[in-house]
Design an enzyme around this catalytic site. Structure first.
Site, PDB file in Angstrom:
ATOM      1  N   GLU A  42       0.866  -1.177   0.000  1.00 12.86           N
ATOM      2  CA  GLU A  42       0.000   0.000   0.000  1.00 12.86           C
ATOM      3  C   GLU A  42       0.907   1.233   0.000  1.00 12.86           C
ATOM      4  O   GLU A  42       1.799   1.331   0.841  1.00 12.86           O
ATOM      5  CB  GLU A  42      -0.911   0.017   1.224  1.00 12.86           C
ATOM      6  CG  GLU A  42      -1.866   1.211   1.209  1.00 12.86           C
ATOM      7  CD  GLU A  42      -2.815   1.254   2.392  1.00 12.86           C
ATOM      8  OE1 GLU A  42      -3.649   2.185   2.446  1.00 12.86           O
ATOM      9  OE2 GLU A  42      -2.727   0.366   3.256  1.00 12.86           O
ATOM     10  N   ARG A 276       6.210 -13.010   9.678  1.00 11.21           N
ATOM     11  CA  ARG A 276       6.719 -11.659   9.474  1.00 11.21           C
ATOM     12  C   ARG A 276       8.141 -11.554  10.013  1.00 11.21           C
ATOM     13  O   ARG A 276       8.595 -12.366  10.814  1.00 11.21           O
ATOM     14  CB  ARG A 276       5.842 -10.641  10.195  1.00 11.21           C
ATOM     15  CG  ARG A 276       4.419 -10.614   9.722  1.00 11.21           C
ATOM     16  CD  ARG A 276       3.591  -9.610  10.486  1.00 11.21           C
ATOM     17  NE  ARG A 276       4.037  -8.246  10.216  1.00 11.21           N
ATOM     18  CZ  ARG A 276       3.416  -7.164  10.645  1.00 11.21           C
ATOM     19  NH1 ARG A 276       2.334  -7.267  11.392  1.00 11.21           N
ATOM     20  NH2 ARG A 276       3.865  -5.961  10.351  1.00 11.21           N
ATOM     21  N   LYS A 286       3.665   0.551  10.601  1.00  9.49           N
ATOM     22  CA  LYS A 286       3.741   1.730   9.747  1.00  9.49           C
ATOM     23  C   LYS A 286       3.124   2.950  10.424  1.00  9.49           C
ATOM     24  O   LYS A 286       3.571   4.080  10.224  1.00  9.49           O
ATOM     25  CB  LYS A 286       3.062   1.451   8.402  1.00  9.49           C
ATOM     26  CG  LYS A 286       3.562   2.352   7.269  1.00  9.49           C
ATOM     27  CD  LYS A 286       2.927   2.000   5.936  1.00  9.49           C
ATOM     28  CE  LYS A 286       3.509   0.773   5.329  1.00  9.49           C
ATOM     29  NZ  LYS A 286       2.988   0.530   3.953  1.00  9.49           N
TER      30      LYS A 286
END
Length: 571
Positions: A42, A276, A286
């Site tokens: 994104e 992750r 983020k």
């Protein structure tokens, strides 16, 4: 067992579980032997080393099996997205050493997604809900108790169609209504309890402007985009495991819809999840990284203390070292917290092979070679990189007055101090053996100058000059060097796992994560170096010129020390 079979078995063992799944699919002839992956960031921030792990997997699988990896920007929330982030992501992927097949955007499919949503409404599989987000959340129940149906769940199809059209107008009020899929409010998987498909956002989109006012949610756009593009393996992180049944369900609906031409009865993207990448003493959220930047708690997204790819590049990490680190920790089905020291070890190992060796003094004190003729200079030969003969050599100027490290001198030294102390010999690297004869102090007792005499027959490389001394010191000539600013970096946070700490993460920031030394000296040769060059300041560590560096004001970032001293200090 044949030698070839043994080699094949060993190679199988070295494959990640993701690669083993891909190989099994190829062996079964799925998708006609075609491999297509995608990396779908994104564009709402700069990518960090966690994204780099996904990049290595997505692009690596495509490379290994002769497929293609496309880059697709998940640009479905214009209130958080910007072309600045798009450009940075493109740059960082290229710097890491990967090439994409095509660049796509979720916004490329806005019309197809809209038409698919209309089809679902007409089939009675979606409805407009005018409850608040709080009401919808409360209504969903818990993992152990079923949800309650929305009072708008059985709205007539025509009314839903009219309201859906209204959602996509400038007059629609943000938050006043959403489009929800009509699935199963009692399903133990919370994602199946009539998930939201569309919401209203009036922020202009960085690509489509004000054409759209209703935007698809991630769960509705993601799988369909994979399907439209022909993705065979949709590889993502573990938090998407509970999303996978919904991913498959929407694709089942899409395969029944005539919006997109059928790609074959058996075709469907296969979602695979891996763990992750989490690092000690930093955060990967983020949102938190945005806060650090927006509140100026760091200098920007590329601050060398940040876990962003651009921050690590600015600090002097090589792309190869990041990839080496990611390969070393591997891919599993279990989340873990990786020690930052493992990353630094990979960086150190890589930079040892590629860095130019140069001289720099960070905490200077003057050394006067009293028996060296005043005004005389010599050019001493220095090897650029002992690990790579092709890197050649350069010269460093020697003179009567030198700068050495203040810590390399001790007037009253213990027995095992092998640096400079009165009456003892040391070698000045690439130059002569000198014997310290004393020092000069100021009124407070601080060392102002150190004095030594050199042996003219002890020059490095001179026949008979190889007598052993226990200490070798680096230096720069006072009249043949340049002043520089050096920035030293420590861990960004004071606790090992700030993400798990209940305190405000701002309280956990390390006030000593940046130390600036503004009275350093580097040899002349270093002035030719530029940001992105890899340097080893001999006996100190690895450094790189910073983006702020100019010929008039040299600035260097410390990348990593020669040894992992941080762990010992903090035990």
């Amino acid at each position: 067992m044949t030698e070839k079979k043994i080699e094949e078995n060993e190679e199988k063992k070295s494959l990640s579980f993701v690669e083993q799944i891909v190989e099994a699919d190829l062996a079964e002839g799925k998708n006609g032997g075609r491999i297509q992956t995608r990396f779908p960031p994104e564009p709402n921030g700069y990518i960090h080393i966690g994204h780099a792990k996904a990049i290595c997997m997505d692009f690596g699988v495509a490379e290994r099996y002769g497929g293609v990896c496309n880059l697709r920007f998940d640009d479905t929330n214009p209130s958080k997205e910007d072309t600045e982030y798009v450009d940075s992501i493109l740059n960082d992927i290229q710097w890491l050493g990967f090439k994409w097949g095509n660049v796509y955007y979720a916004s490329d499919y806005f019309q197809q997604l809209w038409d698919f949503a209309v089809w679902m409404i007409k089939k009675g599989m979606a409805y407009i809900d005018e409850q608040t987000s709080e009401q919808i959340a409360e209504q969903k129940g818990t993992p152990t108790t079923p949800g309650q149906a929305s009072p708008y769940r059985d709205r007539p199809v025509e009314e839903n169609l009219a309201l859906f059209e209204k959602m996509n107008t400038a007059e629609a009020v943000e938050g006043s209504m959403v489009l929800r899929a009509k699935l199963d409010m009692a399903n133990p998987n919370m994602h199946f309890r009539d998930p939201v498909m569309y919401r209203i956002i009036h922020t202009p989109h960085h690509r489509t402007g004000t054409k759209w006012h209703a935007y698809p949610m991630y769960d509705f756009a993601h799988g369909q985009s994979d399907y439209f593009e022909g993705v065979t393996h949709s590889i993502c992180t573990l938090e998407f495991v509970p999303h996978r049944p919904l991913y498959d369900k929407f694709i089942d609906f899409l395969k029944d819809c005539d919006v997109e031409a059928e790609r074959g009865a058996d075709y469907r993207p296969r979602q695979i999840e891996f763990n992750r990448l989490n690092l000690t003493y930093t955060v990967m959220s983020k949102r938190k990284l945005h806060t650090l930047v927006d509140e100026k708690l760091v200098s920007g997204w590329d601050d060398p203390r940040m876990p962003t790819v651009c921050g690590m590049r600015r600090r002097g990490y090589s792309a190869e070292s990041i990839r080496q680190f990611i390969n070393s920790i591997g891919y599993t089905k279990f989340d873990a917290l990786n020690d930052y020291a493992l990353l630094e070890a990979a960086v150190r190992d890589d930079l040892n092979k590629r860095s130019l060796r140069v001289s720099a003094v960070l905490n200077p004190v003057k050394l006067v070679i009293t028996n060296y003729p005043e005004g005389q200079t010599e050019e001493m030969e220095a090897i650029n990189n002992p690990e790579n003969e092709a890197d050649g050599k350069h010269t460093i100027t020697f003179s009567r007055n030198l700068w050495i490290e203040r810590d390399d001198f001790m007037e009253d030294a213990p027995k095992k101090f092998f640096r400079m102390t009165p009456g003892k010999e040391v070698r000045l690297k690439n130059a002569y053996i000198v014997t310290c004869t004393g020092c000069k102090k100021d009124a407070e007792g601080n060392i102002e100058e150190i004095y030594a005499e050199y042996d003219p027959q002890s020059k490095s490389g001179m026949e008979g000059a190889n007598r052993k001394v226990k200490g070798t010191l680096h230096w720069v000539s006072c009249d043949h060097c340049h002043k520089a600013e050096v920035r030293l970096y420590d861990r960004l946070f004071t606790v090992e796992n700030p993400a798990a700490d209940e305190r405000d993460f701002r309280e956990l920031l390390n006030p000593e994560s940046l130390t600036v030394l503004d009275n350093c000296y580097v040899e002349d040769f270093v002035t030719t170096c530029k940001p992105g060059d890899f340097l080893q300041f001999q006996r100190i560590g690895y450094f790189t010129p910073d983006l702020d560096s100019t010929p008039e004001r040299l600035v260097f970032n410390k990348t990593v020390g020669l040894k992992d001293t941080w762990a010992k200090i903090n035990k």
